[in-house]
Enzyme design. Structure first.
Site, short mmCIF file in Angstrom:
data_model
loop_
_atom_site.label_atom_id
_atom_site.label_comp_id
_atom_site.label_asym_id
_atom_site.label_seq_id
_atom_site.Cartn_x
_atom_site.Cartn_y
_atom_site.Cartn_z
N PRO A 1 -20.79 -0.90 -17.76
CA PRO A 1 -21.18 -2.29 -17.57
C PRO A 1 -20.89 -3.15 -18.80
CG PRO A 1 -23.12 -0.91 -17.88
CD PRO A 1 -21.94 0.01 -17.74
N GLU B 1 -28.13 7.45 -19.69
CA GLU B 1 -28.33 6.20 -20.44
C GLU B 1 -27.01 5.61 -20.93
OE1 GLU B 1 -30.53 3.05 -21.98
OE2 GLU B 1 -31.11 4.69 -20.64
N ARG C 1 -3.34 0.27 -3.61
CA ARG C 1 -2.75 -0.60 -2.60
C ARG C 1 -1.59 -1.42 -3.14
NH1 ARG C 1 -4.57 -5.45 -1.40
NH2 ARG C 1 -5.09 -4.89 0.74
N ASP D 1 -2.62 -11.44 -1.13
CA ASP D 1 -4.07 -11.29 -1.20
C ASP D 1 -4.70 -12.34 -2.11
OD1 ASP D 1 -4.27 -9.15 0.47
OD2 ASP D 1 -4.28 -7.65 -1.11
#
Length: 253
Positions: A94, A121, A159, A174
């Protein structure tokens, strides 16, 4: 230049999480065609103690457990044995760089990627500094582990490999690939519950259709993600259309 095929080596404590994903839909077909190869490696197998330990308490105290460096370094060393060119080693985190279509396109130029899925953690900092080449986040939220982000990256990168999608123009049109959100799509029937397909799409006039699609992509991006317009490649016609939209909005206020 996009690679002609790609291999993903995924280091994970939960390889079973990938089975449904890898054996479904377009990703399954890509593997059957030999365009994509995925290897799932449980890095617990690279621990050296009898308990197969991969985590430990953090130095300095604090809650949670931290992934140890030894098993992951050994696992990556194993994958690099005999490899001429070191592939990117992606750390799912993150704290990482936000994952975007541009990043997917960059990664698709490589024929081999190693993806590390974390748990607990966090990681021993030496993994971040001396093992990973990229630290990637799929959003500003925290997940239980890195498996779901790894699947997102595999799907979005695979893809882009030629032949993976049935229609070779699909990936290029896209959302985000052009710097804009994608234009609206319609299919049969031409009228449904009183809602009609725009006449221009039924006209057979290809230039008018292309102009309409471009303007719809511009409008949708202007309405929903105006931040993308700052970096999107725009023509003078695009800019004129956007000025027209802004002028109309100002008159309607």
């Amino acid at each position: 230049m996009t690679a002609s095929k790609i291999r993903f080596d995924v280091l994970t404590l939960f390889p079973e999480m990938f089975h449904g994903f890898l054996h479904s839909s377009i990703i399954k077909k890509a593997h059957e065609k030999g365009l994509v190869e995925t290897s799932l490696i449980n890095f617990r197998d690279f621990s050296t103690d009898k308990h197969r330990t991969v985590d430990d308490t953090p130095y300095g105290g604090g809650g949670g457990m931290v992934l140890k460096p030894e098993p992951l370094f050994r696992a990556v060393d194993h994958l690099l044995n005999g490899v001429d060119t070191r592939p990117p080693v992606l750390l799912m985190s993150p704290q990482g760089q936000p994952f975007t279509q541009r990043k997917a396109e960059e990664l698709a130029r490589h024929s081999h990627l190693i993806i590390i899925c974390g748990h607990y953690e966090g990681y021993d900092e030496r993994i971040r500094r001396h093992l990973a080449t990229d630290e990637i986040s799929i959003g500003d939220y925290v997940l239980t582990g890195g498996e779901l982000p790894a699947m997102v990256i595999i799907d979005s990168v695979a893809r882009l490999i030629p032949g993976v999608l049935g229609n070779e123009t699909s990936a290029a049109s896209d959302s985000f690939s052009t710097g804009l959100l994608e234009y609206p799509h319609y299919t049969r029937p031409a009228e449904f519950r009183g809602y009609r397909v725009p006449d221009v799409l039924l006209s057979g006039h290809h230039q008018r259709i292309e102009t309409w699609r471009r303007q719809q992509a511009l409008r949708r991006t202007w309405e929903r993600r105006p931040d993308l317009l700052k970096t999107a490649p725009l023509t003078e016609e695009d800019r004129a259309y956007l000025r027209e939209l802004e002028s109309r909005a100002a008159r309607d206020e």
